[in-house]
Design a protein around this motif. Structure first.
Motif, mmCIF file in Angstrom:
data_model
loop_
_atom_site.group_PDB
_atom_site.id
_atom_site.type_symbol
_atom_site.label_atom_id
_atom_site.label_comp_id
_atom_site.label_asym_id
_atom_site.label_seq_id
_atom_site.Cartn_x
_atom_site.Cartn_y
_atom_site.Cartn_z
ATOM 1 N N GLY A 9 0.827 -1.204 0.000
ATOM 2 C CA GLY A 9 0.000 0.000 0.000
ATOM 3 C C GLY A 9 0.857 1.247 0.000
ATOM 4 N N ARG A 10 0.384 2.292 0.663
ATOM 5 C CA ARG A 10 1.105 3.560 0.685
ATOM 6 C C ARG A 10 0.989 4.213 2.053
ATOM 7 N NH1 ARG A 10 -2.334 7.585 -3.189
ATOM 8 N NH2 ARG A 10 -0.774 9.031 -2.351
ATOM 9 N N SER B 71 -7.043 8.087 6.214
ATOM 10 C CA SER B 71 -6.243 6.892 5.924
ATOM 11 C C SER B 71 -5.431 6.529 7.159
ATOM 12 C CB SER B 71 -5.324 7.127 4.724
ATOM 13 O OG SER B 71 -4.345 8.110 5.016
ATOM 14 N N VAL C 190 -4.936 -4.129 3.030
ATOM 15 C CA VAL C 190 -5.121 -2.768 2.533
ATOM 16 C C VAL C 190 -6.524 -2.647 1.953
ATOM 17 C CG1 VAL C 190 -4.360 -1.078 0.814
ATOM 18 C CG2 VAL C 190 -2.674 -2.436 2.071
ATOM 19 N N THR D 217 -9.733 4.018 6.536
ATOM 20 C CA THR D 217 -9.433 2.991 5.537
ATOM 21 C C THR D 217 -7.948 2.680 5.611
ATOM 22 O OG1 THR D 217 -11.180 3.781 4.062
ATOM 23 C CG2 THR D 217 -9.452 2.407 3.087
ATOM 24 N N SER E 285 -4.585 2.217 4.453
ATOM 25 C CA SER E 285 -3.914 2.591 3.203
ATOM 26 C C SER E 285 -2.599 1.861 3.010
ATOM 27 C CB SER E 285 -3.656 4.100 3.169
ATOM 28 O OG SER E 285 -2.766 4.474 4.216
#
Length: 395
Positions: free
Chosen positions: A135-136, A143, A159, A180, A182
């Motif tokens: 993910g990031r 996030s 993720v 969520t 991330s």
């Protein structure tokens, strides 16, 4: 003096097996110390490196109170005017309760450490964003990034899953927000956010009702050797505030103190190993004395003094020490070079931070040389006690 040195070399090199054994004893003693230094000091320096990169920066600024009362943006702008400062970023920490939802059902809830970061500034002052392997990094106010160790405790999170975070604000009220996932973070050695949840600092401020507050500012320098200078300059500039400024080792003292004690013990064991090599030299030199008894008798009978015999065998100790120190140091440097170039690590742990400590390298070589000479003193003295007639009768 020159003829004594020639005699010492001739007598020593005629017994090549004994010479090689003595040199190996010195070499192994030095190599053990080099290997200990590369592994254990390299591991210590790697932990300091990662704590600095992920958590504290080169200088960590906190407050004696729980939170920094001044505006973090004004402090960051002030810090970034210092020539050595490359970047600075605020952090805010709290404890929260995390509920994980998958396919609309609750699968786990647990208490977790929560870290608030400024995404734009944090990637300039820290490299922890690089530990996000799936993910990031945090990029928006809803996030959240979870550490791999935390994910394992939660029973598996992917993720894109939704999580509910509940935090008690400064007034004692529960504040809840859905996030969520991330990204998932994993750092070698677990020095990053492996056990934490990471969200946007402004979101955490809202949840805590701490508008504008942070509890730390990490400062990254373009020259880490100037950390103490920047720390002192900062504290002098704000004498009426309750700021605490610390270098990475000062900020992590509780975590590192036990490790330093372990390194000292391992180094002590290494030096005992070097002392055992000195006993090996004593044994080998005694064998040389016993094997050269007749030659010693001949030298004494043609006028060699006890001092001459003593000097010959001390020269042998010097030759063994010089060759052993040279070979051992070269071997140790070769191992150090290999560890540095391959970024050595064990079982996927953090890569060692390998450095060439020339002062320690020189001290180790010098100590091994001195020990080799000291180890030759008793055999040399024993050789001088041989009487010429008795020595020549010995076959």
């Amino acid at each position: 003096m020159e003829y004594r040195l020639r005699l010492a070399k001739k007598m020593l090199f005629n017994k090549k097996g004994s010479l090689i054994g003595a040199i190996l004893a010195v070499t192994i003693g030095i190599l053990v110390i080099h290997v200990n230094f590369v592994i254990f000091q390299g591991l210590y320096d790697a932990i300091v490196r990662d704590i600095g990169d992920y958590t504290t920066g080169d200088v960590l600024i906190t407050d004696e109170a729980d939170y920094i009362q001044r505006s973090d943006l004004s402090l960051i702008h002030w810090l970034e005017r210092i020539p050595y400062v490359e970047a600075a970023a605020p952090r805010l920490s709290a404890q929260g309760e995390l509920d994980v939802m998958t396919n609309g059902r609750l699968i786990e809830e647990t208490r977790v450490p929560v870290v608030g970061v400024d995404p734009l500034r944090d990637i300039q002052a820290s490299t922890v964003y690089k530990t996000v392997s799936d993910g990031r990094y945090v990029f928006s106010r809803n996030s959240i990034v979870l550490g791999f160790a935390l994910v394992a405790d939660l029973g598996g999170v992917r993720v894109g899953d939704s999580v509910k975070l509940t935090i008690v604000d400064r007034w004692g009220q529960d504040q809840t927000k859905w996030f969520t996932v991330s990204g998932l973070a994993r750092s070698p050695g677990g020095q990053g956010f492996d056990y934490s949840a990471v969200i946007h600092i402004d979101t955490l401020r809202d949840l805590l009702k701490r508008n504008g507050n942070s509890d730390s500012i990490m400062v990254k320098l373009n020259d880490p050797t100037k950390a103490e200078e920047v720390r002192d300059f900062f504290l002098r500039s704000f004498p009426n505030d309750d700021f605490v400024a610390e270098t990475v080792e000062e900020a992590s003292e509780a975590q590192l103190s036990g490790f330093r004690s372990g390194i000292a013990l391992i180094n002590l064991i290494g030096y005992f190993g070097m002392m055992s090599s000195a006993f090996a030299i004593v044994t080998i030199q005694m064998m040389l004395v016993n094997g050269k008894t007749r030659e010693i008798g001949v030298m004494r009978s043609i006028g060699a003094r006890r001092k001459d015999i003593l000097i010959i065998f001390i020269f042998q100790g010097m030759i063994i020490g010089a060759i052993g120190a040279g070979v051992g140091t070269a071997t140790g440097l070769g191992y150090t070079f290999y560890a540095k170039e391959t970024k050595m690590s064990f079982n996927g742990s953090l890569a060692l931070e390998v450095t060439y400590n020339w002062e320690k390298i020189s001290q180790t070589a010098l100590l091994s040389f001195i020990l080799a000479i000291a180890a030759s003193l008793y055999p040399s003295f024993r050789a001088t006690r041989l009487l010429p007639v008795e020595a020549m009768r010995t076959v």
